[in-house]
Structure formats: structure tokens, C-alpha cells
Design an enzyme around this catalytic site. Structure first.
Site, short mmCIF file in Angstrom:
data_model
loop_
_atom_site.label_atom_id
_atom_site.label_comp_id
_atom_site.label_asym_id
_atom_site.label_seq_id
_atom_site.Cartn_x
_atom_site.Cartn_y
_atom_site.Cartn_z
N ALA A 59 49.12 32.16 40.44
CA ALA A 59 49.42 32.87 38.85
C ALA A 59 48.03 32.84 38.85
CB ALA A 59 50.51 32.12 38.08
N GLU A 60 47.20 33.60 39.35
CA GLU A 60 46.00 33.62 38.27
C GLU A 60 46.12 34.26 36.75
OE1 GLU A 60 47.27 34.71 41.11
OE2 GLU A 60 45.92 34.00 42.68
N ILE A 87 41.33 37.48 41.82
CA ILE A 87 40.95 37.30 39.56
C ILE A 87 41.39 38.87 39.28
CG2 ILE A 87 38.95 37.61 39.87
CD1 ILE A 87 37.30 36.12 37.70
N PRO A 89 43.99 40.03 38.58
CA PRO A 89 45.66 39.45 38.09
C PRO A 89 45.12 39.18 36.48
CG PRO A 89 46.14 39.11 39.89
CD PRO A 89 44.85 38.94 39.66
N HIS A 129 40.30 39.27 51.05
CA HIS A 129 39.21 37.30 51.41
C HIS A 129 37.34 37.47 50.94
CE1 HIS A 129 43.68 36.71 52.52
NE2 HIS A 129 42.64 35.05 51.72
#
Lengths: 328, 327
Positions: A59-60, A87, A89, A129
Site C-alpha cells: 500500500a504505497e 508512487i 497513489p 516499470h
């Protein structure tokens, strides 16, 4: 002196800071026994234990939000985001919370923390990515944005970031993790200050501004065109926010020409800010239009290699842009 | 647990002061002397009951905007509040950078919060993590409205605290309305406390109109946290007796009959009657507290009206810690 890779230098920096200050801890996904998916924290869990190297839930935003809370209390968290792509979120926590705490509380509260995130393409990581996210965050007052390009700087800048009393977004060029090697002094404290840029190759014909992986390529491109008599001055920006305006202006006043390279998309990318600084403050020193070489405005780095190569700036593309600019 | 009489009276004093300050803010708004007010009227009992269960100044608090009574209980003064309402110099929460009711009070371990809701819940879990790592016996209280429990930030924060058994108390002040949207459009459960079950921590729904019931529940949650057993989720059922803010008109979404019914359960009056019934609060004492509150409020209003604005140049800093220009 020891030769090491970029990622070894980063690991050493974290190791030294964990040993130096009990308030420092690492938090992120898979940072514990696994040592991170890139193994940046390898061995640190065994050495410092689960209270100093903390595996977070997947859970960023709460990696950052919890880091902010710990920083408010007086800790010095190093928050790892597994890939910069994930990143977003946490955008609200970084931009609306960490970066504004000092201002919004009139200096009563601050968030001394580091957010580490591997960023950039060229590793076959596809759209999610490979992202370069620096422009979103370099736009935000109250947040420092740092991008190292070699092992010495990576170690020294990360150690400085841990000690900085402000929130620092530390972007690591992941393609360079093992590719980029360099000498790092042993047995002495390396602290590279956040802020100053560095002239990594002096030259008189064109100023080439880059950071991270693109700086690595910039040096290769500069070496290639040197054989043709084009002397390129390469400036490694190192800190994107706050940016080193005097260093940028000094170089362009010497060469009269500027090329900015980044692998983020062109439109609204970080190069636009450098170009604007030059247009506003060095217009009469310029002998050619400021040139940007960046990734095209497509939504991401495609997975398939030919398409990825089309997307990414590389030494050949940079050299071609340098030749054009030198000939202007 | 029975609270000493002087504590009960002090709880009443703070509730009363909060009510009179809040009412005065609405008048100032109607007079055009302030631009904005967001009210806590109807929620004072829950807030005061919660605050009095803390070791104030020792424990930590990450509040939300409706917490005027909580803040007064923690040490914020009427003058502080009036300065912030008017955006005047010396305002302690933000140096008049933030809108009013964005609380912060360093001296009382109350951390600064923003306007996007639920962000502070994550900070509370981070503070809880730091407390646990430090081995201290502190707890952290974070408050929020029931609508904000729909936010992902809130779930992530509660999940963190539950996984790591952090000393955090998540207090949901459920006044049924998120501006105009009723609870049944915010969540599919009857109580915000029901959400605890899926996250692995105890949850309880409390009568937030009763400061003593609130105090008892908080006290148990704080004990549990200090024993290292982890977080608790408390829902305080309260009434919002005013519109959402001075910019809202609640006639567009709820009837006057509904609001009048709520007012028949005014927590301040109910607590007054209860203390009077138990002979703890005489008519003379009640009148004296009333006079004291009014004087304190008027003194604060006058002080703030006469106070200077901050110089415009102060808006330039502090962006970074290096720019901080006071002690």
C-alpha cells in the site's frame, strides 16, 4: 578506493546511516528478508532487525503517510517505493502533506524523510516499470528531488538526504543499478550536498544538461563527438529541486549552446524548466535555440525492444543532437 | 469507572466554552467579520470525553476540522481560535496560512492537518509506529468524520495499525452527514465501527452525546494501546446541529423537523441537566461558568479584532526548514 556499483553504494549509504542514527529506519514492500526486489536493502534486515527494516503492507500511500507520521514524531524514515511507477497513489501524501507541512504549520512541524524510488526505462519493464516521474514532483515547493548518476554521488547524496530536515524524493536510475560502476572512497564519510550541480566534463562548444541514466549516456555521447572536434561540457544536475541555477547559467555563458536530455516525455518535462531558465536569464548569451532531447509524448515505454529503443534517448541520439547544435 | 466531580465539571466547562465560541463564530460570519467557519456544535461531548481520557501533553493527537472542543481540552485558547478565524498574526496552527479549524498545536503534540480528508489517519499510524519503536507508553488519537472512512487512506492507516499492533485510537465522529450525503450513501454497514471486523481490531459504537460513556470507551482503548495490544476503532454517534460550514445551506438536504429532533438531544444541555440532577452543578455555578465562558469569548473576539494581520512578506516562507525564522 573501492569500485562498486550504484546499488552497492546506495546500500552502503543506508547501512552507514542505520548504524549512525537510531532514528533512521527503512520501510517499504519486500525490503526485509528479501532485501528489496532490486536487493538494495540486502543484508540490512539481518543486521538491524525487523524494527529498523520494516516490510510494509502492499500500500504505497501509507508507506509515505506512515513515514510522515513517524517523521513528525522525530524518526528519520527511509521510505522505499518499489518502482517509481507505483508512487502515484502516494501523490497526495507527498505533495499535499510532506511537502507542505513546514509551510502550513509556519515551521512548527516538518517531515524529515527520504522517499527512495527506482525510476526510468531501458530494462524491458514496459509501461509500468519504466516511468520517469521527476517533473510531477520537482514542480512542488517544499520537496527536494535528487537523482544520482554515479556510485560516489549516490552514496553521498543519499546520506545527505537522510540527514536533511526536509522531505527528499530520491530517484534512482534503475537501469544503472548494476551497469554504472565507479570508485567510492573507503574509510571516510562521504556527504555530497543536495543542491549543487557538477560539471562532469568541461568543454567549450555545447552545454549538455542531464541527470541519472541520461547523464551516463551524455558522457558517452560527449566522448563520441569529441573525436570530431566538438567539445561538450556535461553538467550533471544531480538535484532537480531546488535546481542549481548559477551552475546552469555559468555553463551556458561559457558555451552559448544548450542541450537538455531526459527520458521523461517531452511536453512539460523537466527540460522545459531548464529551457525556461535559459530563456529568461541567458537569452543574450545564447548562440543557438535551446534544444531538448526527450522521450516522445506517448503514454509509456513499450515492452518490445525495438519500440523501447525508439522511445529511449541513447548515446547515439544524444550525439546526433550535439552535432546539429554544434553546427548551428 | 467514576470520574471525580471536579473533572466532570471541567468537562462541562470545556464543552460550554466550545459551544459559546462556536456560536460566536457564526455571528461573526453573519456580521461579515470572518470569511469561513466550520462548526463542531453537537459534537462537543464526544470530543471532550475523548480528550479527557488522554494524558494530555504526553499523548499525541491527529485531529480533523470539526474538533474545536477537543482542541480547547488539549490547551488551545479562545484567543488562538479567534486569531485563526480572522487570519491574524500569531495564530498558532499555521501562522494564518491555513483556513480556520486546520488544527495544529506543537506544545500539545497535536499535528498539523490538511483539507483532503483521512490523510491524518496515516500520520497517526506513523506516530504509533514511532511510539512503538521508541518503547514509550504514549498513545495517539486520530479523529475523522464517518464519510471519510470511505477513503482508501483511512483503510490503509487502520490496516497498518492492526498489523503492527500500534497504539492508535481511531475515533469516528459519526454525525450521519458528509456535507449533504447521508451515511447510507457512504457505507453499506450500520456503524463505522463494523468496519473494524474486517481489519482485525476491536470496534465499538458509543453514544457520543454522553461524555462519560465516551470517556470510558476511550479510557479502555488507551489502556489496551498502552498494554501493547494494539489499536481500537471507536465510533461516536453524534449530531451535527449546524450546516456543514458557513458556506453550506442544509435546508436543501434535510428537513427542519429532523434538525429540531436532533436539537432535543443537545449534548451540552443533557450534560448540564445530568450534572444538575446529581447536584454537582448548582444554578449559581452554572451561571458563573456561563459568565466565564462569555467573558472569555468576548475577550478573545476583541483581542483578535484588534490584532494585526501578518505582513504579506511572511507568505514567502518557510518552504524548507532552512527558512524557518522563529525560535
Amino acid at each position: 578506493m573501492a569500485e562498486m556499483t550504484l546499488i552497492e553504494a546506495l546500500r552502503q549509504a543506508m547501512d552507514e546511516e542505520l548504524a549512525r542514527d537510531e532514528r533512521v529506519f527503512i520501510v517499504g514492500e519486500d525490503v526485509g528478508a528479501r532485501g528489496g526486489v532490486f536487493r538494495a536493502t540486502l543484508g540490512l534486515f539481518d543486521k538491524y532487525g525487523p524494527d529498523r527494516v520494516i516490510d510494509s503492507p502492499l500500500a504505497e500511500l501509507s508507506i509515505i503517510g506512515v513515514g510522515i507520521g513517524a517523521a513528525l514524531y522525530g524518526m528519520r524514515p527511509i521510505c522505499e517505493i518499489q518502482f517509481a511507477d507505483f508512487i502515484h497513489p502516494a501523490f497526495n501524501q507527498i505533495v499535499s502533506e510532506a511537502a507542505r507541512l513546514c509551510y502550513r504549520s509556519n515551521g512548527e512541524w516538518t517531515a524529515p524523510m527520504v522517499i527512495r524510488a527506482p525510476y526510468g526505462g531501458g530494462i524491458g519493464g514496459g509501461l509500468y516499470h519504466s516511468q520517469s516521474i521527476e517533473a510531477f514532483y520537482a514542480h512542488v515547493p517544499g520537496l527536494k528531488v535528487v537523482v544520482p548518476s554515479n556510485p560516489h554521488d549516490a552514496k553521498g547524496l543519499l546520506k545527505s538526504a537522510v540527514r536533511d530536515p526536509n522531505p527528499v524524493l530520491f530517484l534512482e536510475p534503475k537501469k544503472g543499478y548494476r551497469l554504472i560502476k565507479g570508485e567510492v572512497a573507503e574509510g571516510e564519510e562521504i556527504l555530497v550536498p543536495i543542491g549543487p550541480a557538477r560539471v562532469s566534463r568541461p568543454g567549450r562548444d555545447v552545454s549538455l544538461f542531464a541527470y541519472g541514466m541520461m547523464h551516463y549516456y551524455a558522457l558517452q555521447a560527449a566522448a563520441a563527438v569529441a573525436a570530431e572536434g566538438i567539445e561538450v561540457e556535461v553538467v550533471d544536475l544531480r538535484t532537480l529541486a531546488p535546481v542549481d541555477r548559477p551552475a546552469i547559467l555559468a555553463s551556458v555563458r561559457k558555451t552559448g549552446k544548450a542541450l537538455i536530455v531526459h527520458e521523461d516525455n517531452l511536453t512539460g518535462g523537466y527540460g522545459a524548466e531548464i529551457a525556461a531558465i535559459l530563456a529568461e536569464e541567458a537569452f543574450t548569451d545564447l548562440d543557438a535555440p535551446v534544444r531538448r532531447l526527450a522521450a516522445p509524448d506517448v503514454p509509456g515505454v513499450p515492452f518490445s525492444h525495438p519500440m523501447q529503443d525508439w522511445f529511449m534517448p541513447d548515446p547515439a541520439k544524444i550525439a546526433a543532437a550535439l552535432r546539429e547544435l554544434a553546427a548551428y | 469507572m467514576t470520574l471525580p466531580n471536579d473533572v466532570l465539571l471541567d468537562m462541562y466547562r470545556v464543552m460550554l466554552l466550545a459551544r459559546r465560541l462556536d456560536e460566536r463564530a457564526w455571528v461573526l460570519h453573519r456580521q461579515g467579520k470572518i470569511a469561513f467557519h466550520i462548526s463542531g456544535i453537537g459534537q462537543e461531548a464526544a470530543q471532550v470525553g475523548a480528550a479527557f481520557a488522554l494524558r494530555r501533553g504526553h499523548d499525541w493527537v491527529a485531529p480533523y476540522y470539526r474538533d474545536l472542543a477537543l482542541m480547547l481540552a488539549l490547551g488551545m485558547t479562545p484567543r488562538d481560535f479567534m486569531l485563526s478565524l480572522m487570519g491574524k498574526a500569531g495564530e498558532p496552527t499555521s501562522g494564518a496560512r491555513q483556513m480556520p479549524s486546520h488544527w495544529s498545536l506543537r506544545s500539545a503534540n497535536v499535528v498539523s492537518h490538511s483539507s483532503p480528508v483521512a490523510t491524518q489517519a496515516c500520520h497517526a499510524s506513523g506516530i504509533g509506529l514511532a511510539i512503538k519503536l521508541s518503547g514509550k507508553d504514549q498513545v495517539v488519537l486520530t479523529t475523522i468524520g464517518e464519510g471519510s472512512t470511505a477513503q482508501g487512506e483511512w483503510y490503509e492507516a487502520v490496516n497498518w495499525a492492526a498489523v503492527h499492533k500500534l497504539p492508535v485510537i481511531f475515533l469516528v465522529e459519526n454525525n450521519v452527514y458528509a456535507i449533504s450525503v447521508r451515511q447510507d450513501k457512504q457505507m453499506a454497514v450500520a456503524s463505522a465501527a463494523d468496519k473494524a471486523a474486517g481489519l482485525g481490531l476491536p470496534g465499538a459504537s458509543i453514544d457520543g452525546l454522553d461524555p462519560i460513556a465516551m470517556h470510558t470507551a476511550m479510557d479502555q482503548a488507551a489502556d489496551r494501546a498502552r498494554r501493547g495490544e494494539g489499536p481500537t476503532l471507536l465510533e461516536a454517534r453524534v449530531h451535527r446541529l449546524t450546516p456543514h460550514s458557513s458556506d453550506d445551506d442544509d435546508r436543501s438536504y434535510r428537513t427542519r423537523e429532523e434538525v429540531e429532533a436532533m436539537k432535543s438531544e443537545d449534548p451540552l444541555r443533557m450534560f448540564h441537566d445530568r450534572l444538575a440532577q446529581r447536584k454537582l452543578l448548582t444554578v449559581a455555578a452554572a451561571e458563573a461558568l456561563e459568565a466565564q465562558a462569555k467573558e472569555s469569548v468576548e475577550n478573545a473576539v476583541q483581542f483578535a479584532l484588534e490584532a494585526p494581520y501578518p505582513p504579506a512578506a511572511d507568505a514567502a516562507f518557510p518552504v524548507f526548514v532552512e527558512d524557518v525564522r522563529h525560535g
